[in-house]
Scaffold this motif. Structure first.
Motif, mmCIF file in Angstrom:
data_model
loop_
_atom_site.group_PDB
_atom_site.id
_atom_site.type_symbol
_atom_site.label_atom_id
_atom_site.label_comp_id
_atom_site.label_asym_id
_atom_site.label_seq_id
_atom_site.Cartn_x
_atom_site.Cartn_y
_atom_site.Cartn_z
ATOM 1 N N LEU A 94 0.826 -1.209 0.000
ATOM 2 C CA LEU A 94 0.000 0.000 0.000
ATOM 3 C C LEU A 94 0.858 1.255 0.000
ATOM 4 O O LEU A 94 0.525 2.253 -0.634
ATOM 5 N N ARG A 95 1.990 1.200 0.671
ATOM 6 C CA ARG A 95 2.900 2.340 0.734
ATOM 7 C C ARG A 95 3.996 2.288 -0.331
ATOM 8 O O ARG A 95 4.781 3.219 -0.458
ATOM 9 N N CYS A 96 4.065 1.176 -1.069
ATOM 10 C CA CYS A 96 5.103 0.981 -2.097
ATOM 11 C C CYS A 96 6.495 1.145 -1.497
ATOM 12 O O CYS A 96 7.385 1.758 -2.111
ATOM 13 N N ARG B 178 -4.507 8.159 -2.711
ATOM 14 C CA ARG B 178 -3.425 8.308 -3.671
ATOM 15 C C ARG B 178 -3.209 9.795 -3.928
ATOM 16 O O ARG B 178 -3.997 10.634 -3.488
ATOM 17 N N SER B 179 -2.151 10.136 -4.650
ATOM 18 C CA SER B 179 -1.792 11.541 -4.828
ATOM 19 C C SER B 179 -2.871 12.320 -5.547
ATOM 20 O O SER B 179 -3.056 13.513 -5.314
ATOM 21 N N ALA C 37 -9.736 9.679 -5.558
ATOM 22 C CA ALA C 37 -10.387 9.268 -4.321
ATOM 23 C C ALA C 37 -9.574 8.195 -3.616
ATOM 24 O O ALA C 37 -8.713 7.540 -4.201
ATOM 25 N N GLY C 38 -9.862 8.017 -2.329
ATOM 26 C CA GLY C 38 -9.174 7.021 -1.532
ATOM 27 C C GLY C 38 -10.112 5.901 -1.136
ATOM 28 O O GLY C 38 -11.250 5.815 -1.589
ATOM 29 N N VAL C 39 -9.607 5.026 -0.271
ATOM 30 C CA VAL C 39 -10.403 3.912 0.231
ATOM 31 C C VAL C 39 -10.332 3.911 1.756
ATOM 32 O O VAL C 39 -9.345 4.338 2.352
ATOM 33 N N ALA C 40 -11.397 3.420 2.371
ATOM 34 C CA ALA C 40 -11.463 3.375 3.824
ATOM 35 C C ALA C 40 -10.685 2.172 4.351
ATOM 36 O O ALA C 40 -10.658 1.103 3.728
ATOM 37 N N GLN D 264 -10.287 -3.100 -1.978
ATOM 38 C CA GLN D 264 -8.931 -3.079 -2.524
ATOM 39 C C GLN D 264 -8.899 -2.180 -3.752
ATOM 40 O O GLN D 264 -9.564 -2.469 -4.749
ATOM 41 N N PRO D 265 -8.123 -1.092 -3.704
ATOM 42 C CA PRO D 265 -8.101 -0.178 -4.850
ATOM 43 C C PRO D 265 -7.329 -0.762 -6.022
ATOM 44 O O PRO D 265 -6.414 -1.568 -5.847
ATOM 45 N N GLU D 266 -7.693 -0.307 -7.221
ATOM 46 C CA GLU D 266 -7.014 -0.813 -8.412
ATOM 47 C C GLU D 266 -5.576 -0.314 -8.507
ATOM 48 O O GLU D 266 -4.750 -0.885 -9.219
#
Length: 215
Positions: free
Chosen positions: A63-65, A107-108, A111-114, A138-140
């Motif tokens: 998630l943080r790469c 993301r930069s 939209a985000g995810v909870a 889970q975001p793409e």
């Protein structure tokens, strides 16, 4: 606690502590965590007492790469959240309470995810917190762009309370500071009243073009 993974980790933590305020680090085994391992974290205090990652599951690192080992936990969050995060960490370390953060992983651009991050105390000299970061969807873009975390709510919980109470305890919302545009006046039009007087500033949000028929 709303995510099923958070509840599963709590049940495991509650079982291995065997009636004690917190389980000892040696009682927590990877085999017992099973499918939760990719989302689990262990935090230890460094020489200055700052909680840093001793272990971060692959899902959180993706998630943080980035590899998060030895990274301060608070660095995951926006600077505005520093005080709330520090308070939550101290509540776990000093009072032995459970803390659940309601978080938006953003993301930069877009939209985000909870997600839900739960922190549970451990009885050990250095490794003091067992935690889990659970995404509700889970975001793409997972693993493609690093997410930044914004705190949206906090729940402080008594470890002696029953699970039904822990699941239904409402979060204390964390207000986000509104980002004002310091150059707002440069992007607004000024309405000029008669005799050259400048009227009150107001933003004209839309224009209508009327075709008068003249070519």
């Amino acid at each position: 606690m709303r995510h099923r993974d958070t509840i599963e980790l709590y049940n495991y933590w509650n079982e291995v502590r065997d009636g004690q305020p917190a389980p000892h680090r040696s009682a927590i085994a990877p085999a017992g965590l099973g499918r939760l391992l990719p989302s689990v974290m262990l935090l230890q205090t460094d020489e200055s007492g700052v909680p840093v990652f001793r272990l971060a599951g692959s899902r959180l690192c993706t998630l943080r790469c980035a590899e998060l080992k030895d990274t301060p936990f608070a660095q995951l969050f926006a600077p505005d959240d520093a005080k709330q995060i520090e308070k939550g960490l101290n509540t776990v370390l000093r009072n032995g309470s459970l803390v659940v953060f309601d978080v938006q992983a953003l993301r930069s651009a877009g939209a985000g995810v909870a997600m839900e991050i739960a922190l549970l105390p451990i009885d050990h000299e250095r490794t003091r917190i067992l935690g889990i970061a659970s995404l509700f969807t889970q975001p793409e873009w997972l693993g493609i762009v690093p997410a930044r975390f914004e705190l949206r709510g906090v729940r402080y919980m008594d470890p002696l309370a029953g699970l039904s109470l822990l699941r239904n305890r409402p979060a204390v919302p964390v207000p986000r500071r509104r980002v004002s545009d310091v150059k707002e006046s440069a992007h607004n039009l000024q309405v000029i009243a008669g005799k050259g007087e400048i009227g009150p500033r107001r933003a004209l949000r839309a224009f209508r073009v009327v075709d008068g028929g003249k070519k």
